[in-house]
Design a protein around this motif. Structure first.
Motif, PDB file in Angstrom:
ATOM      1  N   MET A   1      -2.843 -15.520   8.337  1.00  0.00           N
ATOM      2  CA  MET A   1      -2.313 -14.421   7.519  1.00  0.00           C
ATOM      3  C   MET A   1      -1.451 -14.978   6.391  1.00  0.00           C
ATOM      4  O   MET A   1      -0.938 -16.084   6.459  1.00  0.00           O
ATOM      5  CB  MET A   1      -1.541 -13.439   8.389  1.00  0.00           C
ATOM      6  CG  MET A   1      -2.437 -12.701   9.367  1.00  0.00           C
ATOM      7  SD  MET A   1      -1.529 -11.615  10.456  1.00  0.00           S
ATOM      8  CE  MET A   1      -1.158 -10.258   9.379  1.00  0.00           C
ATOM      9  N   THR A   2      -1.328 -14.170   5.343  1.00  0.00           N
ATOM     10  CA  THR A   2      -0.617 -14.641   4.150  1.00  0.00           C
ATOM     11  C   THR A   2       0.503 -13.684   3.773  1.00  0.00           C
ATOM     12  O   THR A   2       0.455 -12.498   4.088  1.00  0.00           O
ATOM     13  CB  THR A   2      -1.577 -14.753   2.960  1.00  0.00           C
ATOM     14  OG1 THR A   2      -2.162 -13.474   2.727  1.00  0.00           O
ATOM     15  CG2 THR A   2      -2.672 -15.756   3.205  1.00  0.00           C
ATOM     16  N   HIS A   3       1.471 -14.231   3.067  1.00  0.00           N
ATOM     17  CA  HIS A   3       2.544 -13.400   2.512  1.00  0.00           C
ATOM     18  C   HIS A   3       2.917 -13.972   1.146  1.00  0.00           C
ATOM     19  O   HIS A   3       3.012 -15.187   0.976  1.00  0.00           O
ATOM     20  CB  HIS A   3       3.778 -13.428   3.414  1.00  0.00           C
ATOM     21  CG  HIS A   3       4.954 -12.749   2.760  1.00  0.00           C
ATOM     22  ND1 HIS A   3       5.036 -11.377   2.669  1.00  0.00           N
ATOM     23  CD2 HIS A   3       6.042 -13.251   2.141  1.00  0.00           C
ATOM     24  CE1 HIS A   3       6.150 -11.064   2.021  1.00  0.00           C
ATOM     25  NE2 HIS A   3       6.781 -12.182   1.693  1.00  0.00           N
ATOM     26  N   GLY A   4       3.106 -13.054   0.192  1.00  0.00           N
ATOM     27  CA  GLY A   4       3.561 -13.504  -1.119  1.00  0.00           C
ATOM     28  C   GLY A   4       2.499 -13.452  -2.180  1.00  0.00           C
ATOM     29  O   GLY A   4       2.756 -13.752  -3.337  1.00  0.00           O
ATOM     30  N   GLU A   5       1.266 -13.071  -1.800  1.00  0.00           N
ATOM     31  CA  GLU A   5       0.219 -13.004  -2.823  1.00  0.00           C
ATOM     32  C   GLU A   5       0.375 -11.753  -3.680  1.00  0.00           C
ATOM     33  O   GLU A   5      -0.149 -11.674  -4.792  1.00  0.00           O
ATOM     34  CB  GLU A   5      -1.171 -13.076  -2.191  1.00  0.00           C
ATOM     35  CG  GLU A   5      -1.632 -11.849  -1.437  1.00  0.00           C
ATOM     36  CD  GLU A   5      -1.175 -11.845   0.010  1.00  0.00           C
ATOM     37  OE1 GLU A   5      -0.082 -12.370   0.283  1.00  0.00           O
ATOM     38  OE2 GLU A   5      -1.900 -11.288   0.853  1.00  0.00           O
ATOM     39  N   LEU A   6       1.090 -10.754  -3.148  1.00  0.00           N
ATOM     40  CA  LEU A   6       1.307  -9.531  -3.905  1.00  0.00           C
ATOM     41  C   LEU A   6       2.754  -9.548  -4.399  1.00  0.00           C
ATOM     42  O   LEU A   6       3.681  -9.530  -3.596  1.00  0.00           O
ATOM     43  CB  LEU A   6       1.081  -8.313  -3.015  1.00  0.00           C
ATOM     44  CG  LEU A   6      -0.264  -8.311  -2.270  1.00  0.00           C
ATOM     45  CD1 LEU A   6      -0.274  -7.225  -1.219  1.00  0.00           C
ATOM     46  CD2 LEU A   6      -1.397  -8.124  -3.242  1.00  0.00           C
ATOM     47  N   PHE A   7       2.917  -9.615  -5.686  1.00  0.00           N
ATOM     48  CA  PHE A   7       4.284  -9.751  -6.196  1.00  0.00           C
ATOM     49  C   PHE A   7       4.515  -8.759  -7.325  1.00  0.00           C
ATOM     50  O   PHE A   7       3.590  -8.365  -8.042  1.00  0.00           O
ATOM     51  CB  PHE A   7       4.543 -11.176  -6.678  1.00  0.00           C
ATOM     52  CG  PHE A   7       3.432 -11.749  -7.502  1.00  0.00           C
ATOM     53  CD1 PHE A   7       3.413 -11.573  -8.874  1.00  0.00           C
ATOM     54  CD2 PHE A   7       2.402 -12.456  -6.901  1.00  0.00           C
ATOM     55  CE1 PHE A   7       2.384 -12.104  -9.631  1.00  0.00           C
ATOM     56  CE2 PHE A   7       1.372 -12.979  -7.668  1.00  0.00           C
ATOM     57  CZ  PHE A   7       1.362 -12.798  -9.032  1.00  0.00           C
ATOM     58  N   PHE A   8       5.766  -8.342  -7.460  1.00  0.00           N
ATOM     59  CA  PHE A   8       6.099  -7.383  -8.510  1.00  0.00           C
ATOM     60  C   PHE A   8       6.137  -8.069  -9.863  1.00  0.00           C
ATOM     61  O   PHE A   8       5.633  -7.590 -10.841  1.00  0.00           O
ATOM     62  CB  PHE A   8       7.452  -6.737  -8.227  1.00  0.00           C
ATOM     63  CG  PHE A   8       7.431  -5.864  -7.011  1.00  0.00           C
ATOM     64  CD1 PHE A   8       6.810  -4.630  -7.047  1.00  0.00           C
ATOM     65  CD2 PHE A   8       8.019  -6.278  -5.840  1.00  0.00           C
ATOM     66  CE1 PHE A   8       6.774  -3.822  -5.923  1.00  0.00           C
ATOM     67  CE2 PHE A   8       7.995  -5.475  -4.725  1.00  0.00           C
ATOM     68  CZ  PHE A   8       7.378  -4.241  -4.746  1.00  0.00           C
ATOM     69  N   ASP A   9       6.801  -9.172  -9.904  1.00  0.00           N
ATOM     70  CA  ASP A   9       6.819  -9.939 -11.148  1.00  0.00           C
ATOM     71  C   ASP A   9       6.965 -11.414 -10.802  1.00  0.00           C
ATOM     72  O   ASP A   9       7.262 -11.784  -9.666  1.00  0.00           O
ATOM     73  CB  ASP A   9       7.946  -9.467 -12.086  1.00  0.00           C
ATOM     74  CG  ASP A   9       9.290  -9.535 -11.413  1.00  0.00           C
ATOM     75  OD1 ASP A   9       9.738 -10.663 -11.169  1.00  0.00           O
ATOM     76  OD2 ASP A   9       9.904  -8.483 -11.129  1.00  0.00           O
ATOM     77  N   GLU A  10       6.726 -12.228 -11.787  1.00  0.00           N
ATOM     78  CA  GLU A  10       6.670 -13.677 -11.566  1.00  0.00           C
ATOM     79  C   GLU A  10       7.989 -14.260 -11.065  1.00  0.00           C
ATOM     80  O   GLU A  10       7.993 -15.182 -10.258  1.00  0.00           O
ATOM     81  CB  GLU A  10       6.304 -14.375 -12.873  1.00  0.00           C
ATOM     82  CG  GLU A  10       4.984 -13.932 -13.438  1.00  0.00           C
ATOM     83  CD  GLU A  10       3.839 -14.758 -12.909  1.00  0.00           C
ATOM     84  OE1 GLU A  10       4.110 -15.807 -12.340  1.00  0.00           O
ATOM     85  OE2 GLU A  10       2.691 -14.323 -13.062  1.00  0.00           O
ATOM     86  N   GLU A  11       9.070 -13.716 -11.560  1.00  0.00           N
ATOM     87  CA  GLU A  11      10.361 -14.339 -11.282  1.00  0.00           C
ATOM     88  C   GLU A  11      11.136 -13.637 -10.162  1.00  0.00           C
ATOM     89  O   GLU A  11      12.238 -14.036  -9.847  1.00  0.00           O
ATOM     90  CB  GLU A  11      11.228 -14.336 -12.561  1.00  0.00           C
ATOM     91  CG  GLU A  11      10.527 -14.882 -13.801  1.00  0.00           C
ATOM     92  CD  GLU A  11      10.252 -16.364 -13.708  1.00  0.00           C
ATOM     93  OE1 GLU A  11      10.958 -17.039 -12.950  1.00  0.00           O
ATOM     94  OE2 GLU A  11       9.321 -16.836 -14.380  1.00  0.00           O
TER      95      GLU A  11
END
Lengths: 911, 200
Positions: free
Chosen positions: B80-90
Motif C-alpha cells: 500500500m502507498t501513502h503520499g501519492e495524492l497531494f494538495f500541493d507540492e510544498e
C-alpha cells in the motif's frame, strides 16, 4: 473435431477456421454443383436449337434481363441479412428450376432462351450472395487462410456437377438434369436452415450502420469505379473467349451429343485444374505475392494467350487461353477479387458487390455480345480478330487493375483511420479557419480572462488576425487587456496608431500608462530614458519591468551607456526580483543587442527565476554564443522548458550545435536525452540529419527519444525525407531484438516463481517495445497516419479491423521487407517467427538454463540484471561462473545484482 | 528484513504496486534507483502531522497507521502507498504515521513521482482510480457514522439539505512540471535523516 484439429495443425490453420472453411466450402460446392449441372444442360439445349452465332444476341438479352432481375432482387432483399438472402434466393432458384424441368415437356419455342437466361441469373445471384455473406463473416487475413478451401469447395462442386452432367447427359433427359440441380439446391437450403436453427452458422461481426446519413453513391468512390472497370473488362474478355471457344468447338462437332460430351469433359478438366490450383496454389500465391499482385495473374496470362492466338489462330491456343481464363478465374482470381472488397464499409461493400457482380457483370456480357456483333458486322468474326479485341480489352483491364491495386492500400488505410482508432477528439487544430474566427470573436468578450487567453492563443497561431481588433481592445474595461493591447499596438510601431495611444498616456491605470509610454517612445515621441525613467522606481514590479524593457528596447545609441548602467545596477542588486526585471529587459531589444554580453553570468544565477528570464531573453537575442549554455540548461528542471523554447526560437541556427551535442558521448546523458525534444520542434531537413547523426547508442532512452522526435518531425512535415537505409537497418535490429525476446520468453513461458515471472514480463516488454519501434520507423518511410492507424488496428478487438491492419501493412511493404516484418504481426503464425529467427538471425529455441546463460552474455543490461535475479532466486549454481563474470559490469544495476546473486548462490543470504 | 534491497528487488516491488503496475520495468528501475529504503521499528513515528512532506511512501513489509486528531485514518499494509495524492507540492504531511510493526518502506521524492506521472499517464489513471475508490469508501463510512449518530439520538454534523461533500473553492494552480524545483539534494538529506531517526 479431433480430425479437424489434426488437419488444421498440419496445414497451419486454427480448428475453428478450418471448420468454417469446410462449412462454407460445402455450401459453395452445392451452389456450383447445381449451377454446373444445369449449365451443361442449358448449353446443350441452347446449342442444339440455336447456332453459336445467336449467342451474342442472347448475351445482350441475358445481360439486360439479369441486370433487371438483380436490381429487383437487391431491392427486395435490401432489409435481409446476407445469410437470409442467400437461403431465400437458393430456395427460389430451386423452385424455378423444378418448374422449368416440368415445363420442358411443353416444348415451347421460348423455353431454351428462358432457361438459358434463368440459369445465368440464378448462378450469378447465388454465387454473388454467397460471397457477400462470406465476406461479412471474415476479414482479409482469415480470407487468405479459408478462401482457398472455400473456393476449392466451389470448384469441387463444379467438378462434380460436370462429371455428373457428362455421365448422365446421354442417359437422362435435360429435364432430369435440371431437376437434379434443383434438388441439390433444395438440400443445401434445408441443411443451412437447420444449421442456422442450431446456431452453428457464423453471424457477421460487423455492426449495422449507426448513422442515418444517405448512402454514398457508388459512382462517387473512385476505387469502386476502377474495380467496376476491372470486372467489366474481365467479363467482356470471358464472354469473348467463351464465344471464341464455342465457335471453334462447334466447327469441329456440331451434334448435341458431341457438344455435350466435349463440354462435359471440358468442365471436368477445367475444374480439376482449377481445384488443383486453388488447393495447392492459391494460399501460396497470396502469401508470396499478396492479393493485389495475384489479381494481375489472370489478365497477364490472358494477354499472353490472346497474343498466341493472334499469332497462330487455332483450336489449341483458343482452348488453352479459355482454360486459363476459367481455371484462374474460379481459383486465385475469385479469392483475390473478394479481398478487394474488404476495406469497404459493410453497407458500401454489399451495394458495390450487388451492382458489380450482378449488374456490371451482366453489362459486360452484353458488351461482349455487342462487340461480337459489331465485329461480325464490320470485319467478320474469326479467332484472330477476336484475339485482337481481347488483347485490347486486357490492356485496359491491366491498367484498371494497377489502379485498383493502388487504391486498395489507400482504402485499407482509410478504413483503419475511419474506424475511429486514430480519431482524437481532444485534438483540435487552431490553424483551422473556423476555429480562428471563433477565437477572434472571443476578443469581444467583456471578461478579462477570456480576452487575455484568446490573445495568447492568437498571438501564437495567427497574430495577423489580432490587428483589426486592437483599437477596440484599447478601450476594453479591463486594464490588463488595455495594457496588453497597447503593448501589442506599440510593437507594430505604426505611426497611424499615434492617435490611439496618446489618450492612454493618461489612463487611470499605471500599467496601461507605462505600456502607452513605451509604445509612445517607440513611435519616436520623446526620449525613452527620460520618459520612462520615473517608472523605474515604481512600487509595482510590473511597472518597473515594463519601463526598463521600454528603455532598453527604444534607447538611442547615445543613451546606450546610461541604459547599460541601469541594467548593471539592477543586475548587481541582491534582490532577485530586480535581476529578473533586468534579465527580461535585455531580451526586449531586437538583435543584435548591445547588452547580450550581460546574459552569460545570469545563466548561472542562483535564483531559477533569474536564470529563466535570462534564458528567455537569450532566445530573443539569438546569439550563437549562448547556444551551448542553453543546451546545458535543458537538464535543469527549473529552467529546462524555457531553454527548450529559447532554442526553438533560434530555429535552424541552433540545429547544427544541437546535433553536435547529441552525438558527443562526453555530454551528460541527461542533456543528450533532451536534445531530440528540441529538434522535434524544428521541422527541417537539418533536424532530420541531426537526429540521424548518432548511430545506435547504448542508451535505450536516448534512442527512443530520437525515434519519437523523428516521428514528430514526420507528422509535422510530411515532405521531410528520412534516410530509408538507416531506417531499415534499425528495423532489422529491432526485429532481431523482438525475436530474441520471444525466443527467451518461450524458454520461461511456464514460469512458476516471482523472479522468473518478472523476467518473462521484461522479455514481453522488450518484445512489445521492439514492435512499437518497428512501426514508428515504418511511419518515417510510409504515410504516418495510416501506419499509426494500422498499429492501433493490430490490437483492435474487432477481427476485421485487425485483418485489414495486417493486410495494409503487407501491402505497403516492399517484397524485400515483407518476410522480415509480416511474421511479427500479432496474429501471425508463431512457427513463422521461429523460422525467421532461425534463418535470418541464427536464433534457435533454448531451454531455461541455456536461455539464462545466453541472457547473461547479451548486451541488454536490464535483461542481464533480470536474469541474474532469476539465477539468484532459483539458486542456479551451475551458472556461478557467468554470474561472476558480471561482477565487473559497467552497469551498476548488473553489478549489484550479480553480487547479490553470487551471495545467494553461495547460500549466504536467506532473504 | 535487515538486508538492503537491491535495485532489482525495488523494481520488482514497484511493479507490484498498483500505481506503477503499467509503467515499463526499465523505467521503474530508474524510479527505483531514486527510492530510498526507510525502516521503522514498532511504535516509531515515521512522520508527524505538519512535518514537511517527503513524497510517496510504499510499504514493502509491515504495518503503518495514519492518525489524525487521535483517530486512525488509514492502515497501510504490504504493497500500500501513502503520499501519492497531494494538495500541493510544498504542503506538509496532514497525518501522523506510526509503525505498528517493524516496517520496511520505500520513499520516493515527490518530484520523481510527478515526472513519472507526466511520462506515463497510466500512473495518473491508477491514482485517480485509487482516489475514487477511497473517496467512495470514506463516503460510505461517513454515511454509516451519521446513521449511527442519529440512531443514538446525537445531532448530525451534516445539516438537513446540506451535501456530505461541501463545496470547495478552486485550489491554487499547481506549478507546471518544468517549474518544479529539483529537490534531489534536499530530499536526500531529509530522507537520510529520516532513515537515521527510523533506525534510532
Amino acid at each position: 473435431m479431433g480430425v479437424i484439429t489434426a488437419i488444421g495443425r498440419r496445414i497451419r490453420m486454427e480448428p475453428r477456421e478450418l471448420a468454417d472453411a469446410l462449412g462454407l466450402g460445402a455450401i459453395l460446392m452445392a451452389i456450383t454443383c447445381s449451377y454446373t449441372l444445369v449449365k451443361v444442360s442449358r448449353d446443350a439445349l441452347f446449342l442444339s436449337v440455336l447456332p453459336a452465332r445467336a449467342l451474342p444476341v442472347v448475351y445482350l438479352i441475358v445481360g439486360v434481363i439479369t441486370l433487371a432481375l438483380a436490381w429487383a432482387f437487391g431491392r427486395l432483399t435490401r432489409r435481409w441479412s446476407p445469410l437470409r438472402t442467400l437461403i431465400g434466393g437458393a430456395a427460389i432458384a430451386a423452385a424455378v428450376l423444378a418448374a422449368f424441368a416440368f415445363g420442358f415437356r411443353s416444348r415451347q419455342p421460348w423455353m431454351p432462351m428462358a432457361f438459358y437466361t434463368w440459369v445465368n441469373v440464378y448462378g450469378l445471384l447465388l454465387t454473388s450472395q454467397f460471397w457477400i455473406w462470406t465476406n461479412s463473416v471474415s476479414d482479409p487475413r482469415e480470407a487468405r487462410n479459408i478462401f482457398g478451401i472455400v473456393g476449392g469447395g466451389g470448384i469441387l462442386g463444379g467438378l462434380i456437377g460436370g462429371i455428373a452432367a457428362a455421365t448422365l447427359a446421354s442417359r437422362v433427359s435435360l429435364a432430369s438434369l435440371a431437376l437434379a440441380g434443383a434438388a441439390v439446391l433444395g438440400v443445401m437450403v434445408m441443411v443451412v436452415a437447420l444449421a442456422v436453427h442450431r446456431g452453428q452458422v457464423r453471424r457477421p461481426e460487423e455492426p449495422p450502420p449507426v448513422d442515418d446519413r444517405p448512402p454514398v453513391p457508388l459512382a462517387r468512390v473512385p476505387y469502386l469505379r476502377w474495380l467496376a472497370l476491372v470486372t467489366l473488362c474481365s467479363v467482356v474478355v470471358s464472354g469473348l473467349l467463351d464465344f471464341q471457344l464455342r465457335t471453334v468447338v462447334q466447327r469441329l462437332d456440331p451434334s448435341v451429343a458431341g457438344l455435350t460430351s466435349f463440354f462435359g469433359r471440358y468442365f471436368v478438366v477445367m475444374n480439376v485444374c482449377a481445384l488443383g490450383l486453388q488447393l495447392l496454389g492459391t494460399r501460396w500465391f497470396l502469401e508470396r505475392f499478396g492479393a493485389p499482385i495475384t489479381a494481375g495473374f489472370l489478365p497477364a496470362g490472358l494477354a499472353i494467350g490472346a497474343g498466341a492466338t493472334l499469332v497462330a489462330p487455332g483450336f489449341w491456343p483458343v482452348l488453352v487461353t479459355r482454360m486459363w481464363d476459367q481455371v484462374a478465374r474460379f481459383s486465385i482470381h475469385r479469392t483475390t477479387t473478394e479481398v478487394f472488397y474488404f476495406p469497404l464499409h459493410a453497407d458500401l461493400r454489399r451495394r458495390a458487390k450487388s451492382v458489380i457482380e450482378a449488374g456490371i457483370e451482366r453489362v459486360g456480357d452484353a458488351l461482349a455480345g455487342l462487340l461480337i456483333l459489331g465485329l461480325g458486322a464490320l470485319v467478320g468474326i474469326g479467332p484472330h480478330r477476336l484475339a485482337g479485341v481481347i488483347v485490347a480489352v486486357v490492356a485496359v483491364w491491366l491498367f484498371a487493375w494497377w489502379r485498383v491495386r493502388r487504391g486498395y492500400v489507400r482504402e485499407l488505410a482509410r478504413h483503419l483511420r475511419q474506424v475511429g482508432l486514430t480519431r482524437d477528439p481532444g485534438r483540435f487544430s487552431l490553424h483551422d479557419r473556423g476555429a480562428l474566427q471563433q477565437l477572434v470573436r472571443t476578443l469581444e468578450s467583456p471578461y478579462e480572462r477570456v480576452v487575455l487567453q484568446a490573445l495568447d492563443m492568437l498571438e501564437e497561431h495567427a497574430p495577423a488576425l489580432i490587428a483589426r481588433r486592437l483599437p477596440a481592445l484599447l478601450e476594453h474595461p479591463s486594464p490588463s487587456v488595455r495594457a496588453r493591447a497597447v503593448a501589442m499596438t506599440g510593437a507594430r510601431a505604426d505611426a497611424a496608431d499615434r492617435e490611439r495611444i496618446e489618450p492612454l498616456l493618461r489612463d487611470r491605470d499605471a500599467r496601461v500608462r507605462v505600456q502607452a509610454l513605451r509604445a509612445w517612445v517607440g513611435l519616436g515621441e520623446g526620449r525613452p530614458v527620460e520618459t520612462l525613467r520615473p517608472f523605474l522606481d515604481a512600487d509595482d514590479p510590473g511597472l518597473r519591468a515594463a519601463a526598463l524593457a521600454g528603455i532598453v528596447e527604444h534607447a538611442g545609441d547615445e543613451d546606450l551607456p546610461r541604459v547599460r548602467a541601469l541594467l548593471e545596477e539592477r543586475l548587481a542588486s541582491g534582490e532577485a526580483e530586480e535581476r529578473v526585471i533586468a534579465a527580461e529587459a535585455i531580451g526586449a531589444r531586437p538583435a543584435p543587442s548591445p547588452f547580450e554580453d550581460l546574459l552569460p553570468p545570469l545563466f548561472e544565477d542562483p535564483d531559477p527565476a533569474v536564470r529563466r528570464a535570462a534564458i528567455v531573453s537569450a532566445g530573443r537575442v539569438q546569439s550563437r554564443e549562448h547556444v551551448p549554455a542553453l543546451i546545458g540548461a535543458l537538464a535543469d528542471r527549473s529552467v529546462g522548458h524555457a531553454a527548450r523554447d529559447a532554442l526553438v526560437a533560434y530555429g535552424d541556427k541552433a540545429v547544427g550545435t544541437l546535433g553536435d551535442w547529441l552525438v558527443d558521448p562526453s555530454v551528460a546523458i541527461e542533456v543528450r536525452r533532451l536534445i531530440p525534444r528540441v529538434l522535434q520542434e524544428l521541422p527541417s531537413p537539418e533536424s532530420v540529419a541531426a537526429l540521424f547523426r548518432p548511430r545506435e547508442t547504448s542508451d535505450v532512452v536516448l534512442d527512443y527519444r530520437v525515434l519519437k522526435a523523428a516521428n514528430h518531425l514526420r507528422n509535422a512535415d510530411g515532405a521531410l525525407a528520412f534516410p530509408a537505409d538507416r531506417v531499415y537497418e534499425a528495423i532489422e535490429r529491432d526485429v532481431r531484438e523482438l525475436l530474441g525476446a520471444e525466443i527467451h520468453a518461450r524458454s520461461h513461458a511456464d514460469a512458476d516463481e516471482p523472479a522468473e515471472r518478472f523476467l518473462l514480463l521484461v522479455l514481453r516488454e522488450r518484445r512489445a517495445h521492439a514492435l512499437d519501434r518497428v512501426f514508428r520507423r515504418l511511419a518515417l518511410i510510409h504515410p504516418p497516419a495510416s501506419i499509426f492507424a494500422a498499429w492501433r488496428g493490430l490490437t483492435a478487438a474487432d477481427g476485421r479491423v485487425r485483418g485489414n491492419a495486417v493486410e495494409f501493412v503487407e501491402n505497403v511493404l516492399d517484397a524485400e521487407r515483407r518476410p522480415l516484418i509480416m511474421p511479427l504481426m500479432p496474429d501471425a503464425d508463431e512457427e513463422a517467427r521461429l523460422e525467421l529467427a532461425r534463418t535470418r538471425f541464427d536464433l534457435a529455441p533454448l531451454d531455461r538454463h541455456a536461455s539464462l546463460a545466453r541472457l547473461l552474455e547479451g548486451d541488454d543490461a536490464w535483461l542481464r540484471a533480470a536474469a541474474l535475479y532469476v539465477i539468484g532466486r532459483r539458486r542456479e549454481r551451475a551458472l556461478i561462473a557467468r554470474v561472476e563474470s558480471n561482477l565487473e559490469s559497467t552497469d551498476p544495476c548488473v553489478r549489484e545484482t550479480a553480487g547479490w546473486a553470487r551471495t545467494m548462490l553461495a547460500g549466504g543470504a536467506t532473504r | 528484513m535487515n538486508a538492503t534491497m537491491t535495485l532489482i528487488e525495488k523494481t520488482v516491488f514497484l511493479k507490484s504496486v498498483d500505481v506503477f503496475a503499467e509503467v515499463p520495468s526499465e523505467a521503474l528501475a530508474r524510479l527505483a534507483s531514486r527510492a530510498a529504503e526507510v525502516r521503522c521499528d514498532r511504535g516509531e513515528i515515521l512522520f508527524r502531522d505538519g512535518d514537511e512532506d517527503r513524497g510517496l511512501y510504499m510499504v514493502v513489509e509491515g504495518h503503518i497507521e495514519l492518525r489524525k486528531a487521535g483517530l486512525v485514518v488509514r492502515r497501510l499494509r504490504d504493497g500500500m502507498t501513502h503520499g501519492e495524492l497531494f494538495f500541493d507540492e510544498e504542503g506538509p504531511h496532514r497525518t501522523t504515521a506510526i509503525a505498528r510493526e517493524d516496517t520496511l518502506l520505500l520513499n520516493l521524492p515527490r518530484t520523481e513521482l510527478v515526472d513519472a506521472l507526466l511520462e506515463y499517464p497510466e500512473v495518473g489513471l491508477a491514482m485517480v482510480k485509487d482516489l475514487a475508490r477511497r473517496l467512495h469508501t470514506v463516503t460510505q463510512r461517513l454515511i454509516e457514522v451519521e446513521a449511527e449518530l442519529l440512531r443514538r439520538g446525537s445531532a448530525s454534523p451534516v445539516r438537513p439539505g446540506e451535501a456530505i461533500e461541501p463545496a470547495v473553492t478552486a485550489p491554487q494552480p499547481t506549478p507546471a512540471a518544468s517549474e518544479v524545483p529539483k529537490q534531489r539534494g534536499w530530499w536526500r538529506r531529509r530522507s537520510s535523516r529520516a532513515a537515521r531517526r527510523a533506525v534510532g
